[in-house]
Design a protein around this motif. Structure first.
Motif, PDB file in Angstrom:
ATOM      1  N   ALA A   4     -16.000  63.174   6.248  1.00  0.00           N
ATOM      2  CA  ALA A   4     -16.590  63.993   5.184  1.00  0.00           C
ATOM      3  C   ALA A   4     -17.911  64.610   5.621  1.00  0.00           C
ATOM      4  CB  ALA A   4     -16.789  63.154   3.937  1.00  0.00           C
ATOM      5  N   MET A   5     -18.611  63.924   6.528  1.00  0.00           N
ATOM      6  CA  MET A   5     -19.886  64.447   7.017  1.00  0.00           C
ATOM      7  C   MET A   5     -19.997  64.157   8.502  1.00  0.00           C
ATOM      8  SD  MET A   5     -23.814  63.477   5.954  1.00  0.00           S
ATOM      9  CE  MET A   5     -23.793  61.951   6.892  1.00  0.00           C
ATOM     10  N   LEU A   6     -20.391  65.148   9.263  1.00  0.00           N
ATOM     11  CA  LEU A   6     -20.594  64.983  10.692  1.00  0.00           C
ATOM     12  C   LEU A   6     -22.057  65.239  11.025  1.00  0.00           C
ATOM     13  CD1 LEU A   6     -17.482  66.842  12.144  1.00  0.00           C
ATOM     14  CD2 LEU A   6     -17.769  64.395  11.798  1.00  0.00           C
ATOM     15  N   VAL A   7     -22.620  64.413  11.895  1.00  0.00           N
ATOM     16  CA  VAL A   7     -24.005  64.576  12.338  1.00  0.00           C
ATOM     17  C   VAL A   7     -23.972  65.098  13.771  1.00  0.00           C
ATOM     18  CG1 VAL A   7     -26.208  63.464  12.744  1.00  0.00           C
ATOM     19  CG2 VAL A   7     -24.762  62.697  10.854  1.00  0.00           C
ATOM     20  N   ARG A   8     -24.565  66.272  13.975  1.00  0.00           N
ATOM     21  CA  ARG A   8     -24.573  66.888  15.300  1.00  0.00           C
ATOM     22  C   ARG A   8     -25.995  66.954  15.840  1.00  0.00           C
ATOM     23  NH1 ARG A   8     -20.574  70.085  12.574  1.00  0.00           N
ATOM     24  NH2 ARG A   8     -18.575  70.037  13.663  1.00  0.00           N
ATOM     25  N   ARG A   9     -26.096  66.868  17.182  1.00  0.00           N
ATOM     26  CA  ARG A   9     -27.393  66.967  17.846  1.00  0.00           C
ATOM     27  C   ARG A   9     -27.322  68.085  18.879  1.00  0.00           C
ATOM     28  NH1 ARG A   9     -29.543  64.897  22.548  1.00  0.00           N
ATOM     29  NH2 ARG A   9     -27.669  63.655  22.924  1.00  0.00           N
ATOM     30  N   THR A  10     -28.334  68.949  18.880  1.00  0.00           N
ATOM     31  CA  THR A  10     -28.348  70.061  19.820  1.00  0.00           C
ATOM     32  C   THR A  10     -28.767  69.578  21.211  1.00  0.00           C
ATOM     33  OG1 THR A  10     -30.627  70.588  19.202  1.00  0.00           O
ATOM     34  CG2 THR A  10     -28.891  71.763  18.053  1.00  0.00           C
ATOM     35  N   HIS A  11     -28.040  70.030  22.237  1.00  0.00           N
ATOM     36  CA  HIS A  11     -28.353  69.640  23.615  1.00  0.00           C
ATOM     37  C   HIS A  11     -29.411  70.552  24.241  1.00  0.00           C
ATOM     38  CE1 HIS A  11     -25.166  66.629  23.931  1.00  0.00           C
ATOM     39  NE2 HIS A  11     -24.419  67.453  23.218  1.00  0.00           N
ATOM     40  N   LYS A  12     -29.524  71.780  23.719  1.00  0.00           N
ATOM     41  CA  LYS A  12     -30.543  72.696  24.221  1.00  0.00           C
ATOM     42  C   LYS A  12     -30.952  73.633  23.085  1.00  0.00           C
ATOM     43  CE  LYS A  12     -27.031  75.805  26.133  1.00  0.00           C
ATOM     44  NZ  LYS A  12     -26.556  76.498  27.364  1.00  0.00           N
ATOM     45  N   PRO A  13     -32.155  74.146  23.105  1.00  0.00           N
ATOM     46  CA  PRO A  13     -32.630  75.014  22.011  1.00  0.00           C
ATOM     47  C   PRO A  13     -31.878  76.342  21.994  1.00  0.00           C
ATOM     48  CG  PRO A  13     -34.205  74.992  23.812  1.00  0.00           C
ATOM     49  CD  PRO A  13     -33.188  73.947  24.144  1.00  0.00           C
ATOM     50  N   PHE A  14     -31.702  76.907  20.806  1.00  0.00           N
ATOM     51  CA  PHE A  14     -31.063  78.212  20.683  1.00  0.00           C
ATOM     52  C   PHE A  14     -31.505  78.854  19.371  1.00  0.00           C
ATOM     53  CE2 PHE A  14     -28.289  75.207  18.609  1.00  0.00           C
ATOM     54  CZ  PHE A  14     -27.830  75.865  17.482  1.00  0.00           C
ATOM     55  N   LYS A  15     -31.160  80.134  19.209  1.00  0.00           N
ATOM     56  CA  LYS A  15     -31.521  80.884  18.011  1.00  0.00           C
ATOM     57  C   LYS A  15     -30.259  81.333  17.284  1.00  0.00           C
ATOM     58  CE  LYS A  15     -35.872  82.748  19.871  1.00  0.00           C
ATOM     59  NZ  LYS A  15     -36.647  83.989  20.168  1.00  0.00           N
ATOM     60  N   VAL A  16     -30.346  81.383  15.971  1.00  0.00           N
ATOM     61  CA  VAL A  16     -29.252  81.912  15.159  1.00  0.00           C
ATOM     62  C   VAL A  16     -29.809  82.988  14.243  1.00  0.00           C
ATOM     63  CG1 VAL A  16     -27.874  79.807  15.200  1.00  0.00           C
ATOM     64  CG2 VAL A  16     -29.597  80.107  13.423  1.00  0.00           C
ATOM     65  N   GLN A  17     -28.960  83.945  13.915  1.00  0.00           N
ATOM     66  CA  GLN A  17     -29.384  85.059  13.068  1.00  0.00           C
ATOM     67  C   GLN A  17     -28.420  85.205  11.897  1.00  0.00           C
ATOM     68  OE1 GLN A  17     -30.519  88.649  15.111  1.00  0.00           O
ATOM     69  NE2 GLN A  17     -29.953  89.940  13.374  1.00  0.00           N
ATOM     70  N   THR A  18     -28.965  85.324  10.694  1.00  0.00           N
ATOM     71  CA  THR A  18     -28.137  85.483   9.509  1.00  0.00           C
ATOM     72  C   THR A  18     -27.675  86.928   9.363  1.00  0.00           C
ATOM     73  OG1 THR A  18     -30.010  85.996   8.065  1.00  0.00           O
ATOM     74  CG2 THR A  18     -29.488  83.668   8.394  1.00  0.00           C
ATOM     75  N   LYS A  19     -26.766  87.156   8.420  1.00  0.00           N
ATOM     76  CA  LYS A  19     -26.283  88.514   8.173  1.00  0.00           C
ATOM     77  C   LYS A  19     -27.403  89.424   7.695  1.00  0.00           C
ATOM     78  CE  LYS A  19     -21.539  87.162   7.027  1.00  0.00           C
ATOM     79  NZ  LYS A  19     -20.472  87.180   5.985  1.00  0.00           N
ATOM     80  N   GLN A  20     -28.417  88.820   7.081  1.00  0.00           N
ATOM     81  CA  GLN A  20     -29.547  89.605   6.594  1.00  0.00           C
ATOM     82  C   GLN A  20     -30.564  89.892   7.696  1.00  0.00           C
ATOM     83  OE1 GLN A  20     -28.405  86.797   5.055  1.00  0.00           O
ATOM     84  NE2 GLN A  20     -27.229  87.933   3.511  1.00  0.00           N
ATOM     85  N   GLY A  21     -30.319  89.372   8.907  1.00  0.00           N
ATOM     86  CA  GLY A  21     -31.207  89.653  10.019  1.00  0.00           C
ATOM     87  C   GLY A  21     -32.300  88.620  10.235  1.00  0.00           C
ATOM     88  N   LYS A  22     -32.339  87.567   9.416  1.00  0.00           N
ATOM     89  CA  LYS A  22     -33.377  86.551   9.582  1.00  0.00           C
ATOM     90  C   LYS A  22     -32.995  85.596  10.703  1.00  0.00           C
ATOM     91  CE  LYS A  22     -36.286  83.412   6.921  1.00  0.00           C
ATOM     92  NZ  LYS A  22     -36.575  82.848   5.578  1.00  0.00           N
ATOM     93  N   GLN A  23     -33.941  85.267  11.564  1.00  0.00           N
ATOM     94  CA  GLN A  23     -33.686  84.400  12.708  1.00  0.00           C
ATOM     95  C   GLN A  23     -34.257  83.004  12.489  1.00  0.00           C
ATOM     96  OE1 GLN A  23     -35.052  86.104  16.383  1.00  0.00           O
ATOM     97  NE2 GLN A  23     -33.208  87.377  16.614  1.00  0.00           N
ATOM     98  N   TYR A  24     -33.550  82.030  13.035  1.00  0.00           N
ATOM     99  CA  TYR A  24     -33.993  80.634  12.976  1.00  0.00           C
ATOM    100  C   TYR A  24     -33.923  80.059  14.381  1.00  0.00           C
ATOM    101  CZ  TYR A  24     -33.393  80.896   7.905  1.00  0.00           C
ATOM    102  OH  TYR A  24     -33.476  81.256   6.587  1.00  0.00           O
ATOM    103  N   GLU A  25     -34.933  79.310  14.762  1.00  0.00           N
ATOM    104  CA  GLU A  25     -34.956  78.631  16.051  1.00  0.00           C
ATOM    105  C   GLU A  25     -34.543  77.173  15.861  1.00  0.00           C
ATOM    106  OE1 GLU A  25     -38.563  79.005  18.195  1.00  0.00           O
ATOM    107  OE2 GLU A  25     -38.550  81.207  18.218  1.00  0.00           O
ATOM    108  N   ILE A  26     -33.518  76.753  16.591  1.00  0.00           N
ATOM    109  CA  ILE A  26     -33.035  75.377  16.529  1.00  0.00           C
ATOM    110  C   ILE A  26     -33.538  74.659  17.773  1.00  0.00           C
ATOM    111  CG2 ILE A  26     -31.037  73.882  16.256  1.00  0.00           C
ATOM    112  CD1 ILE A  26     -31.435  75.901  13.979  1.00  0.00           C
ATOM    113  N   PRO A  27     -34.448  73.697  17.624  1.00  0.00           N
ATOM    114  CA  PRO A  27     -35.008  73.026  18.797  1.00  0.00           C
ATOM    115  C   PRO A  27     -34.032  72.024  19.423  1.00  0.00           C
ATOM    116  CG  PRO A  27     -35.864  72.038  16.809  1.00  0.00           C
ATOM    117  CD  PRO A  27     -35.031  73.212  16.367  1.00  0.00           C
ATOM    118  N   GLN A  28     -34.308  71.651  20.640  1.00  0.00           N
ATOM    119  CA  GLN A  28     -33.474  70.650  21.315  1.00  0.00           C
ATOM    120  C   GLN A  28     -33.596  69.296  20.601  1.00  0.00           C
ATOM    121  OE1 GLN A  28     -34.247  70.393  25.490  1.00  0.00           O
ATOM    122  NE2 GLN A  28     -32.961  68.582  25.800  1.00  0.00           N
TER     123      GLN A  28
END
Length: 234
Positions: A199-223
């Protein structure tokens, strides 16, 4: 396993979810519970586990002690299942019978102070192991098979790979053989990505990356960032 699927024949209609649940319960009962349950009480134990699993609803999770029919069925099944497994554990302890299964490992386990595990502890641990392994494995198997049947190209690739690897190992299938089935592994991972069994999965990022929403807003996901994702399909 080969004997179980041999009854299918070349063609027909089968309930994938039921068949995989049955197969995984057979495997779990042999590896975890031992031959007492597998040879003498498999049908009853399988039914009891199914009744408990069927009660895993949102209402039962939020209100586990509510006197609903589902909760009553769950409690009756748990009491009977606990009795069956307790009898098996006590029988082994009383007669000194030793088997090669996970149940025996738990019976023989000791704490750091030398005290052995109790019957109640062994029963609770073995029930948790079966639920943790059987439920997720049966759901993952069902979704993988369903997705493959819906995509003939990947199904054909997975079958050809299995035929090639099986021929290499002269018809025998062991852990090393399965490790060479890269196509099958990719199909399983994609099925799990689309239909996670938990029902719920916990994920951990292996390296930093950026994501962008449809509205153009960017988010930085740290390692090493940890995030939760929820499966709304269950």
């Amino acid at each position: 396993m080969q004997g179980y699927f041999a009854k299918w024949g070349e063609e027909g209609i089968f309930d994938l979810k039921f068949e995989f649940e049955q197969l995984l319960m057979l495997i779990s009962s042999r590896c975890l519970l031992g031959k007492e349950v597998r040879e003498n009480m498999f049908d009853e134990v399988h039914t009891l586990f199914h009744e408990i699993e069927s009660s895993m609803t949102l209402m039962s999770f939020l209100f586990p002690y509510l006197p609903t029919p589902v909760n009553r069925q769950r409690d009756r099944a748990r009491i009977r299942l606990t009795q069956i497994l307790s009898d098996v554990v006590e029988s082994r302890k009383s007669y000194g019978r030793v088997e090669e299964d996970t149940l025996q490992k738990l019976i023989d386990s000791e704490y750091e102070d030398g005290n052995p595990t109790t019957v109640a502890e062994v029963v609770g641990l073995i029930m948790s192991l079966i639920f943790a392994g059987k439920r997720t494995s049966s759901l993952a198997s069902t979704w993988t098979a369903s997705c493959l049947l819906s995509h003939p190209v990947f199904l054909r690739a997975a079958i050809e790979e299995q035929q090639r690897v099986t021929k290499k190992y002269k018809g025998g299938l062991d852990y090393n053989a399965f490790l060479e089935m890269d196509t099958l592994h990719c199909c399983i991972k994609e099925a799990l990505r689309m239909h996670p069994p938990a029902a719920m999965l916990v994920r951990r990022t292996h390296k930093p990356f950026k994501v962008q929403t449809k509205q153009g807003k960017q988010y930085e996901i740290p390692q090493d960032h940890r995030g939760n994702s929820y499966n709304s399909q269950q």
